[in-house]
Design an enzyme around this catalytic site. Structure first.
Site, PDB file in Angstrom:
ATOM      1  N   GLU A   1      -2.146   5.009   2.892  1.00 21.83           N
ATOM      2  CA  GLU A   1      -2.102   3.608   2.460  1.00 21.83           C
ATOM      3  C   GLU A   1      -3.458   3.037   2.052  1.00 21.83           C
ATOM      4  O   GLU A   1      -3.550   2.260   1.106  1.00 21.83           O
ATOM      5  CB  GLU A   1      -1.466   2.736   3.548  1.00 21.83           C
ATOM      6  CG  GLU A   1       0.032   2.941   3.726  1.00 21.83           C
ATOM      7  CD  GLU A   1       0.380   4.086   4.677  1.00 21.83           C
ATOM      8  OE1 GLU A   1      -0.547   4.756   5.179  1.00 21.83           O
ATOM      9  OE2 GLU A   1       1.574   4.318   4.907  1.00 21.83           O
TER      10      GLU A   1
ATOM     11  N   ARG B   1       2.083   7.521  10.211  1.00 24.36           N
ATOM     12  CA  ARG B   1       1.831   8.943   9.990  1.00 24.36           C
ATOM     13  C   ARG B   1       0.624   9.452  10.782  1.00 24.36           C
ATOM     14  O   ARG B   1       0.670  10.491  11.420  1.00 24.36           O
ATOM     15  CB  ARG B   1       1.578   9.110   8.489  1.00 24.36           C
ATOM     16  CG  ARG B   1       1.606  10.490   7.937  1.00 24.36           C
ATOM     17  CD  ARG B   1       1.263  10.391   6.461  1.00 24.36           C
ATOM     18  NE  ARG B   1       2.336   9.715   5.727  1.00 24.36           N
ATOM     19  CZ  ARG B   1       3.244  10.337   4.990  1.00 24.36           C
ATOM     20  NH1 ARG B   1       3.204  11.642   4.889  1.00 24.36           N
ATOM     21  NH2 ARG B   1       4.174   9.672   4.350  1.00 24.36           N
TER      22      ARG B   1
ATOM     23  N   ASP C   1       0.795  -1.230   0.000  1.00 26.54           N
ATOM     24  CA  ASP C   1       0.000   0.000   0.000  1.00 26.54           C
ATOM     25  C   ASP C   1       0.827   1.280   0.000  1.00 26.54           C
ATOM     26  O   ASP C   1       0.367   2.328   0.425  1.00 26.54           O
ATOM     27  CB  ASP C   1      -0.897  -0.018   1.243  1.00 26.54           C
ATOM     28  CG  ASP C   1      -0.100  -0.337   2.510  1.00 26.54           C
ATOM     29  OD1 ASP C   1       1.120  -0.094   2.515  1.00 26.54           O
ATOM     30  OD2 ASP C   1      -0.700  -0.823   3.490  1.00 26.54           O
TER      31      ASP C   1
ATOM     32  N   HIS D   1      11.861   4.288  14.621  1.00 29.63           N
ATOM     33  CA  HIS D   1      11.848   4.581  13.181  1.00 29.63           C
ATOM     34  C   HIS D   1      12.708   5.806  12.873  1.00 29.63           C
ATOM     35  O   HIS D   1      12.891   6.679  13.720  1.00 29.63           O
ATOM     36  CB  HIS D   1      10.393   4.847  12.782  1.00 29.63           C
ATOM     37  CG  HIS D   1      10.102   4.728  11.320  1.00 29.63           C
ATOM     38  ND1 HIS D   1      10.226   5.776  10.460  1.00 29.63           N
ATOM     39  CD2 HIS D   1       9.691   3.672  10.577  1.00 29.63           C
ATOM     40  CE1 HIS D   1       9.888   5.386   9.234  1.00 29.63           C
ATOM     41  NE2 HIS D   1       9.560   4.110   9.281  1.00 29.63           N
TER      42      HIS D   1
ATOM     43  N   HIS E   1       5.188   4.143  14.335  1.00 24.95           N
ATOM     44  CA  HIS E   1       5.678   5.189  13.432  1.00 24.95           C
ATOM     45  C   HIS E   1       4.634   5.709  12.454  1.00 24.95           C
ATOM     46  O   HIS E   1       4.924   6.589  11.644  1.00 24.95           O
ATOM     47  CB  HIS E   1       6.854   4.660  12.605  1.00 24.95           C
ATOM     48  CG  HIS E   1       6.445   3.648  11.585  1.00 24.95           C
ATOM     49  ND1 HIS E   1       6.282   2.324  11.882  1.00 24.95           N
ATOM     50  CD2 HIS E   1       6.119   3.779  10.284  1.00 24.95           C
ATOM     51  CE1 HIS E   1       5.901   1.677  10.812  1.00 24.95           C
ATOM     52  NE2 HIS E   1       5.785   2.539   9.821  1.00 24.95           N
TER      53      HIS E   1
ATOM     54  N   GLU F   1      -0.754  -8.875  -1.562  1.00 25.83           N
ATOM     55  CA  GLU F   1      -1.452  -8.344  -0.380  1.00 25.83           C
ATOM     56  C   GLU F   1      -2.612  -7.428  -0.794  1.00 25.83           C
ATOM     57  O   GLU F   1      -2.787  -6.319  -0.294  1.00 25.83           O
ATOM     58  CB  GLU F   1      -0.484  -7.591   0.555  1.00 25.83           C
ATOM     59  CG  GLU F   1      -0.962  -7.483   1.984  1.00 25.83           C
ATOM     60  CD  GLU F   1       0.030  -6.745   2.876  1.00 25.83           C
ATOM     61  OE1 GLU F   1       0.133  -5.517   2.810  1.00 25.83           O
ATOM     62  OE2 GLU F   1       0.739  -7.437   3.637  1.00 25.83           O
TER      63      GLU F   1
END
Ligand code: UDP
Length: 357
Positions: A130, A199, A94, A229, A197, A116
């Site tokens: 994503e 967003r 994604d 991260h 991590h 996926e």
């Protein structure tokens, strides 16, 4: 047949690596195309699997925006697809790399395989961007490789034709089986393994989760190990909240072998990562998902984890549940280690038996 695989980030490398090795074992001409959307973390993972890209677009710049990444990938992938004779382009998951590469192939009338496919949080802005990326790819992918039956159901509900959907299992299970063979025995550790991590969590949500963790660790005496991260905004918050916590060990991201060792010996996992949730059951570990939505309901339904949300109270309750979890002996609901074999079967023979999961 000539297959190209596009990738640009750490999780993509993990999840395409077993497919690449399966293609190579079957002597299928394969072109590895790196966008390097996340330069350092992608390289770290390529090193673990000893994969060398045939083409490296090296697009990453400081403070890059999503539109910068997408436009670079469009431009550079278009050239690759025009220069190289490719029958199928495989993308994974994604990321902006996956979405823009797939669309660039579609524009050139080249077949697309989406590894996926069909994961849905059902909130277009969470995870951001994503959820949008994965939905867009599935609109036109010629092969929608759904990891589970639930993912297949999502695709069917959206009107994706049955002939395009194949249930394969998630290639992450193949990858960790490949690497696990090389893992040494580890002692049982008394720590929680944490990664965070995403967003959409950066800011207050991350702060409240980390505060709950800090309190829990202080009260229970259980340590925290947290490979942080590389995103500077993530690092700022993590060090602000946990920097002075004696029980917390904050490190740089570790390589995959190291990470799986940590996973193997931890008490349980707290994470907002998709891949980590999928890996935890293979090591018999409970996973606390610190997000408000999930595209991996299999984790909760199979009893291997809980979706805690990001409030301090929600996280506290979930941590207590994790502490009292006893292994149920259930299998990993995400895959059986044969996803890449199925994916390549479909590309070569057009069919395979489904992952029953
Ligand atoms: N991982 C790793 N080192 C670390 C943290 C994570 O190798 O320090 C691996 C982890 O095993 C998992 C993958 O990175 O397979 C997850 O990547 P990420 O959380 O960036 O992406 P997501 O899975 O959420 O897309």
């Amino acid at each position: 047949m000539r297959v190209a695989i596009a990738f640009g980030t750490r999780p993509e490398v993990i999840k395409i690596a077993p497919v690449y090795f399966e293609l190579r074992n079957r002597r299928i001409n394969t072109l590895m195309v790196a966008t390097a959307q996340h330069r350092e973390m992608m390289d770290m993972m390529l090193e673990v699997f000893k994969i060398k890209p045939d083409i490296d677009m090296n697009i990453m710049v400081h403070n890059q925006t999503l539109n910068y990444v997408a436009s670079e990938v469009f431009k550079k992938m278009d050239k690759v697809l025009k220069d190289e004779k490719i029958d199928v382009l495989l993308v994974q998951g994604d990321t902006t790399t996956a979405m823009a590469s797939a669309m660039a192939a579609f524009h050139n009338d080249i077949k697309v395989g989406h590894i996926e496919a069909g994961l849905r949080s059902k909130n277009i802005r969470d995870p951001f961007p994503e959820e949008m990326n994965r939905r867009v790819i599935d609109v036109f992918a010629d092969y929608a490789f759904a990891p589970t039956r639930k993912a297949k159901d999502n695709l069917e509900r959206e009107g994706v034709e049955r002939e395009r959907i194949f249930v394969t299992g998630n290639t992450v299970v193949d990858a960790l089986q490949m690497i696990s063979k090389k893992l040494p025995e580890v002692e049982k550790g008394d720590y929680i393994l944490v990664t965070m991590h995403r967003r959409e969590n950066i800011g207050e949500k991350m702060e409240s989760v980390l505060k709950a963790l800090k309190k829990f660790s202080k009260e229970s005496g259980i340590k925290i190990i947290f490979p942080v991260h590389k995103n500077p905004r993530v690092r700022e918050i993590v060090f602000k909240i946990l920097g002075d916590c004696k029980n917390a060990k904050l490190t740089d991201p570790v390589n995959y072998m190291e990470f799986l060792k940590l996973l193997k010996s931890c008490r349980f996992v707290v994470t907002d990562s998709g891949g980590v949730q999928e890996e935890a059951p293979s090591f018999g570990k409970f996973a606390v998902g610190v997000r408000n939505t999930t595209e991996r309901p299999e984790l909760v339904e199979s009893g291997w984890g809980v979706l805690a949300g990001t409030s301090t109270e929600g996280v506290r309750k979930a941590l207590e549940k994790a502490l009292n979890f006893s292994k149920s002996g259930k299998e990993n609901p995400f895959g059986d280690g044969r996803a890449s074999e199925r994916i390549v079967d479909i590309l070569v023979k057009g069919k395979t038996e489904e992952f029953k999961g």
